[in-house]
Write an enzyme that holds these catalytic residues in place. Structure first.
Site, PDB file in Angstrom:
ATOM      1  N   GLY A   1      51.884 119.117  33.334  1.00  0.00           N
ATOM      2  CA  GLY A   1      51.071 118.519  32.276  1.00  0.00           C
ATOM      3  C   GLY A   1      49.796 117.955  32.876  1.00  0.00           C
ATOM      4  O   GLY A   1      49.814 117.332  33.932  1.00  0.00           O
TER       5      GLY A   1
ATOM      6  N   GLY B   1      47.243 116.208  30.957  1.00  0.00           N
ATOM      7  CA  GLY B   1      46.516 115.284  30.092  1.00  0.00           C
ATOM      8  C   GLY B   1      46.074 114.090  30.921  1.00  0.00           C
ATOM      9  O   GLY B   1      45.972 114.172  32.149  1.00  0.00           O
TER      10      GLY B   1
ATOM     11  N   ALA C   1      47.565 111.367  31.857  1.00  0.00           N
ATOM     12  CA  ALA C   1      48.495 110.942  32.906  1.00  0.00           C
ATOM     13  C   ALA C   1      48.560 111.983  34.022  1.00  0.00           C
ATOM     14  O   ALA C   1      48.445 111.662  35.200  1.00  0.00           O
ATOM     15  CB  ALA C   1      49.883 110.698  32.314  1.00  0.00           C
TER      16      ALA C   1
ATOM     17  N   SER D   1      40.565 108.140  12.942  1.00  0.00           N
ATOM     18  CA  SER D   1      40.775 107.053  13.910  1.00  0.00           C
ATOM     19  C   SER D   1      41.010 105.686  13.279  1.00  0.00           C
ATOM     20  O   SER D   1      40.370 105.304  12.305  1.00  0.00           O
ATOM     21  CB  SER D   1      39.567 106.950  14.823  1.00  0.00           C
ATOM     22  OG  SER D   1      39.616 105.737  15.545  1.00  0.00           O
TER      23      SER D   1
ATOM     24  N   ARG E   1      49.832  99.465  13.270  1.00  0.00           N
ATOM     25  CA  ARG E   1      50.018 100.736  12.575  1.00  0.00           C
ATOM     26  C   ARG E   1      51.284 100.812  11.735  1.00  0.00           C
ATOM     27  O   ARG E   1      51.267 101.313  10.614  1.00  0.00           O
ATOM     28  CB  ARG E   1      50.041 101.854  13.605  1.00  0.00           C
ATOM     29  CG  ARG E   1      48.690 102.008  14.243  1.00  0.00           C
ATOM     30  CD  ARG E   1      48.681 103.055  15.317  1.00  0.00           C
ATOM     31  NE  ARG E   1      47.305 103.215  15.785  1.00  0.00           N
ATOM     32  CZ  ARG E   1      46.945 103.993  16.790  1.00  0.00           C
ATOM     33  NH1 ARG E   1      47.858 104.697  17.440  1.00  0.00           N
ATOM     34  NH2 ARG E   1      45.688 104.092  17.125  1.00  0.00           N
TER      35      ARG E   1
ATOM     36  N   GLU F   1      52.796 109.327  27.822  1.00  0.00           N
ATOM     37  CA  GLU F   1      53.596 109.341  26.595  1.00  0.00           C
ATOM     38  C   GLU F   1      54.991 109.916  26.847  1.00  0.00           C
ATOM     39  O   GLU F   1      55.926 109.641  26.097  1.00  0.00           O
ATOM     40  CB  GLU F   1      52.874 110.147  25.496  1.00  0.00           C
ATOM     41  CG  GLU F   1      53.519 110.010  24.116  1.00  0.00           C
ATOM     42  CD  GLU F   1      52.796 110.787  23.018  1.00  0.00           C
ATOM     43  OE1 GLU F   1      51.689 111.304  23.276  1.00  0.00           O
ATOM     44  OE2 GLU F   1      53.345 110.867  21.900  1.00  0.00           O
TER      45      GLU F   1
ATOM     46  N   ARG G   1      53.367 101.257  19.165  1.00  0.00           N
ATOM     47  CA  ARG G   1      52.242 101.190  20.083  1.00  0.00           C
ATOM     48  C   ARG G   1      51.003 100.682  19.362  1.00  0.00           C
ATOM     49  O   ARG G   1      50.725 101.078  18.237  1.00  0.00           O
ATOM     50  CB  ARG G   1      51.950 102.576  20.664  1.00  0.00           C
ATOM     51  CG  ARG G   1      50.738 102.585  21.586  1.00  0.00           C
ATOM     52  CD  ARG G   1      50.555 103.918  22.261  1.00  0.00           C
ATOM     53  NE  ARG G   1      50.211 104.985  21.341  1.00  0.00           N
ATOM     54  CZ  ARG G   1      49.024 105.139  20.757  1.00  0.00           C
ATOM     55  NH1 ARG G   1      48.056 104.270  20.955  1.00  0.00           N
ATOM     56  NH2 ARG G   1      48.806 106.158  19.943  1.00  0.00           N
TER      57      ARG G   1
ATOM     58  N   LEU H   1      45.768 105.699  25.736  1.00  0.00           N
ATOM     59  CA  LEU H   1      44.856 106.165  26.781  1.00  0.00           C
ATOM     60  C   LEU H   1      44.976 105.249  27.980  1.00  0.00           C
ATOM     61  O   LEU H   1      44.998 105.678  29.127  1.00  0.00           O
ATOM     62  CB  LEU H   1      43.423 106.181  26.250  1.00  0.00           C
ATOM     63  CG  LEU H   1      43.191 106.992  24.966  1.00  0.00           C
ATOM     64  CD1 LEU H   1      41.706 107.100  24.667  1.00  0.00           C
ATOM     65  CD2 LEU H   1      43.788 108.379  25.080  1.00  0.00           C
TER      66      LEU H   1
END
Ligand code: SF4
Ligand code: FES
Lengths: 659, 251
Positions: free
Chosen positions: A40, A42, A44, A284, A330, A447, A457, A463
């Site tokens: 991966g 991304g 991370a 966003s 959220r 993630e 979160r 990020l």
């Protein structure tokens, strides 16, 4: 096996510093002989691969996309948090730590989260040094904005494309190491198995997606940075290829899965428009800085939104949560939207949407400020709108364009219609303080692990965590393992375990290709998504979850009897890739429901209808559920639950209130 | 169904890099709110049920940011509308009864993998040659100790929004990658962080670009016209200027 989170001794604020100065080091000569696999690329993965290569390790990096730059971190919009206190508004490491624990509804580990807050500032420094073009003020300093669940401005951003800019920074660092020969990059490769030798992770089997060949790769350690599993719901804001496969194969090889039911449903997404819909698009959270959320006070109000007078609008977040208003976390915002729509106040053709309206801020906040600057006295509405539009355009222009592109409506003129959608998964592979899973030598970052966000979160924290893990945590913590591996020579990949693992993958692919049934992979994925969304989504209850488990099991049986995977196995075959991913989702879905079923409380994104206050707020049960659920997979999808008790030594846990 | 649209698709089918390709025709029922790629999902579903091989095409984010989708639609990379990617194109941009041709990016440096999928790793190699600031993790100073005027930051950001899709190359009759390379060179040349390697960077990137077989720029501007992120043609002028300066300084 007992779970050991290996949290260092000492005061919260000193743990990481002490750890860093006492963790065993690997000398440069030995680093050159140690190989690390990173799956991966991304935030991370790219940051970890680049940093480890800079330190002198030999790194191999893998991604399924055609380039590491396309990993789904690229799509993150709003921003990245850091406790810089550049705004002089009272921010600090402790406050970021506290907000994150509280935002996660007290289901995250104190020590990990504190470390995250500690390294947050260095992330911004690193990214700026790489040339990441963050938004700036006229004086040349960095600009900040607010995000949900906080009362300070600590979010750094690059218009609505923060993830893109951060990822391109990490990607360029990664490519630099590729150019220097320190990283070997394998794009269009998918990991299909973790190879274990004597109980330790020693490599992977990967499929070259172009030729279809299975490959064996050795590593002294394996890092999974493969993102979240939101696509188990079929419709989500994730990219089409985002999947759980690497993490799931690791789970099958003995890595425990932490809190699988903790899913983030993001409140502001463009609503579903038809049955052919393939994905959902996020708007966003930063828009909630300037947009006000409302529904009509009257049910089935068919007037155009701009024709509904102010006093006939219900700004329900401002009404219910006066202290945080539109900037509640959220999970709270999503549930409130669902509540209004379920009660019959929803808007738009499907009635499953609420308004996100920029008009009042556009005119009154920005328009007026600009007019003042220009010395225009008593500006008319038209002038205010024109001036405000320019400011809003600069802040969110690309998001507004995106919205218009999809819906054919202009959000500068009419309110956006939004509804919650699956966005992020807080759950993931269980890891200790070192980010190591329960399999020695196997790590999970970003993630893909469960670690920092508890049950919910906060915005702009994903990020931060991805880059914290990759740039600043793993480079230290991996030393504690690899310092003991300097005597281990590279294991040749004709070792029995490599051969056996490759054979298992080959058999698995043959099985998938051999079913030759009638239904497409996509159709199974859709059906699974519907079960998950209806019964393990924003609201869950015992009966629904039990039904879901039965339904998923029978859908899985049907899949293995009747799926059709066209094409060849030894060629480029996107349908085969999808089939493998959906097969894994069909197992993961069951575990998510089991996890949701055992957690007889509501916390963060996990809302069990049986456990709510009279006002409809989540009711936690700290006496019985203040733990991380870490699931061990046994034979034939039988799981055993292990519990890691969460200890709060520094924060007094309390009912979360945003009122 | 209301609003139904019938479309005839002429799609480029090619088994693999070496195979000969050809157009095949398909009829698809769609509607104006469907995205162009969702129409391909519908087509593939159809093909799979008929026991045929579905069309391979690249895509991932489906929101215009990852740069993975890549179709030449009626001769235009990313289709008839400016400023968007293929995944952001909706059927409302077409009419009921239209015939639409769909091909992969066409450039020697982007070999076809299958059907509409191409290999763009040449772009990664250009970045690996110099598209970075050499700063190891941990070397950075406090972010606000580097002050950058807003205007400069905004310009650098504008150049940095390139998604590496390759439409510019596909649009160019010479298959030149100047817009892509110019975007990265411009971003880093504008910023103080990019100064130390400014000259070495541009030379290394241009050399790699040539080694990958991308063509020369003849200033036609087709690249910028088709770029979904509207990267301006001026980045090519910057690229040329930066390259000349570096060469004059003996790089
Ligand atoms: S310059 Fe434009 S067309 Fe070329 S790769 Fe970048 S975004 Fe795509
Ligand atoms: S699929 Fe990501 S840009 Fe089109």
């Amino acid at each position: 096996m007992t779970l050991d989170s290996r949290i260092p001794e000492g005061q919260l604020g000193e743990k990481w510093t002490k750890y860093k100065s006492s963790v065993p080091l690997v000398n440069p000569a030995n680093k050159r002989n140690l190989e690390i696999i990173v799956v991966g690329t991304g935030l991370a993965g790219a940051s970890a691969a680049a940093s480890l290569a800079e330190m002198g390790y030999k790194v191999k990096a893998f991604c399924f996309q055609d380039s590491p730059r396309r990993a789904h971190s690229i799509a993150a919009q709003g921003g990245i948090n850091a406790a810089k206190n550049y705004q002089n508004d009272g921010d600090s490491v402790y406050r970021l730590f506290y907000d994150t624990i509280k935002g996660g509804d007290y289901r995250a580990r104190e020590a990990n989260v504190h470390r995250l807050a500690e390294v947050s500032a260095a992330i911004i420094d690193q990214c700026v040094a790489q040339g990441v073009p963050f938004a700036r003020e006229y004086g040349g300093t960095l600009s900040n904005r607010s995000f949900g669940g906080t009362q300070v401005q600590r979010t750094f951003y690059a218009a609505g494309q923060t993830g893109q800019q951060l990822l391109l920074g990490a990607y360029s660092a990664l490519e630099r190491q590729v150019g220097l020969g320190n990283v070997k990059m394998y794009s269009r490769h998918e990991m299909l198995e973790v190879v274990k030798i004597d109980g330790k992770a020693r490599g992977i089997i990967a499929r070259d997606l172009i030729s279809g060949n299975l490959e064996r790769h050795f590593g002294h350690a394996v890092l999974l940075c493969t993102g979240g599993y939101g696509n188990v719901f079929y419709l989500s804001t994730n990219a089409m290829g985002s999947n759980v496969t690497a993490a799931w194969k690791a789970h099958k090889s003995g890595a425990y899965f932490g809190n699988p039911c903790f899913t983030q449903i993001h409140p502001t997404c463009i609503p579903v428009s038809g049955h052919y819909q393939s994905k959902l698009t996020l708007m966003s959270e930063s828009l909630r800085n300037d947009g006000r959320i409302w529904v009509p006070k009257q049910k089935d109000d068919n007037r155009q939104p701009n024709d509904i007078p102010e006093d006939e609008r219900d700004y329900y977040l401002e009404r219910r949560y006066p202290a945080f208003g539109n900037l509640v976390p959220r999970d709270v915002a999503s549930r409130a939207a669902k509540e209004r729509c379920d009660a019959g106040y929803g808007v738009g053709p499907s009635k499953m949407a609420v308004y996100l309206d920029f008009r009042s801020n556009l005119m009154n906040k920005y328009g007026r400020a600009e007019a003042n600057k220009m010395g225009i006295e008593n500006p008319d509405d038209e002038t205010l709108i024109r001036l405000g539009k320019e400011v809003v355009k600069e802040k969110y222009g690309n998001l507004f364009d995106m919205y218009k592109q999809i819906t054919d409506e202009d959000p500068y003129e009419v309110p956006m219609r939004i509804y919650p959608a699956v966005h992020y998964t807080m759950g993931g592979l269980w890891v200790d303080y070192d980010l190591m899973t329960t399999v020695p030598g196997l790590y999970a970052l970003g993630e893909a692990n469960f670690s920092d966000h508890g049950a919910n979160r906060l915005g702009a924290s994903a990020l931060m965590q991805g880059l914290a893990d990759g740039y600043f945590v793993i480079p230290y913590t991996i030393g504690s393992y690899l310092s003991k591996e300097i005597g281990t020579k590279s294991i040749p990949t004709d070792h029995d375990e490599f051969v056996a693992a490759e054979n298992r993958c080959a058999d698995y692919i043959n099985r998938l290709m051999g079913i030759n049934g009638k239904q497409s992979v996509e159709s199974f994925h859709r059906r699974l998504g519907l079960i998950m969304w209806n019964k393990c989504g924003m609201a869950r209850n015992e009966n629904g979850l039990k039904e879901a488990i039965e339904e998923i099991r029978s859908l899985r049986d049907e899949f293995w009897k009747d799926v059709r995977v066209p094409g060849k196995k030894d060629a480029f075959n996107p349908e085969l890739e999808k089939a493998g991913r959906v097969a894994d989702f069909l197992e993961l879905g069951e575990l998510m429901c089991l996890d949701a079923l055992q957690r007889n409380e509501s916390c963060g994104g996990h809302f069990r209808e049986e456990y709510q206050t009279e006002e409809g707020e989540a009711m936690r049960d700290d006496n019985n559920y203040k733990y991380v659920a870490a699931w061990e997979m046994g034979q034939n999808n039988n799981w055993t639950l292990h519990k890691e008790d969460l200890v709060y030594e520094n924060i007094k846990i309390a009912q979360r209130s945003y009122k | 169904m209301e609003n139904e649209m019938k479309i005839k698709l002429k799609v480029w089918r090619q088994e693999n890099e070496k195979a000969q390709g050809k157009f095949e025709e398909y009829d698809v029922n769609t509607n104006p709110d469907m995205s162009f790629l969702e129409m391909f999902d519908v087509l593939n579903e159809q093909l799979i049920t008929e026991g045929k091989d579905p069309v391979a095409f690249d895509h991932d984010c489906r929101e215009g940011i990852c740069g993975m989708c890549s179709m030449v639609i009626d001769g235009r990379p990313h289709g008839p509308k400016g400023g968007i990617t293929t995944c952001q194109l909706h059927m409302r941009s077409f009419n009921n009864g239209d015939t639409i041709s769909v091909e992969p990016w066409r450039a020697n440096s982007f070999p076809v993998i299958k059907d509409l999928s191409v290999n763009r790793s040449s772009f990664d190699r250009i970045i690996a040659a110099g598209g970075f600031v050499s700063v190891n993790t941990g070397n950075a100073v406090d972010a606000n100790s580097i002050l950058i005027p807003k205007e400069t930051a905004d310009k650098a950001f504008e150049a940095a929004t390139c998604i590496g899709c390759g439409a510019c190359v596909s649009a160019c009759k010479n298959a030149s990658a100047m817009l892509f390379v110019g975007a990265k060179v411009t971003q880093l040349a504008l910023l103080p962080q990019g100064q130390a390697e400014r000259e070495a960077r541009v030379v290394a990137m241009v050399n790699q670009m040539d080694a990958e077989g991308f063509g020369a720029c003849s200033n036609t501007g087709a690249c910028a016209a088709e770029c979904p992120k509207e990267i301006p043609l001026s980045v090519i002028a910057t690229l040329n200027r930066e390259y000349m300066k570096a060469k004059m300084n003996g790089k």
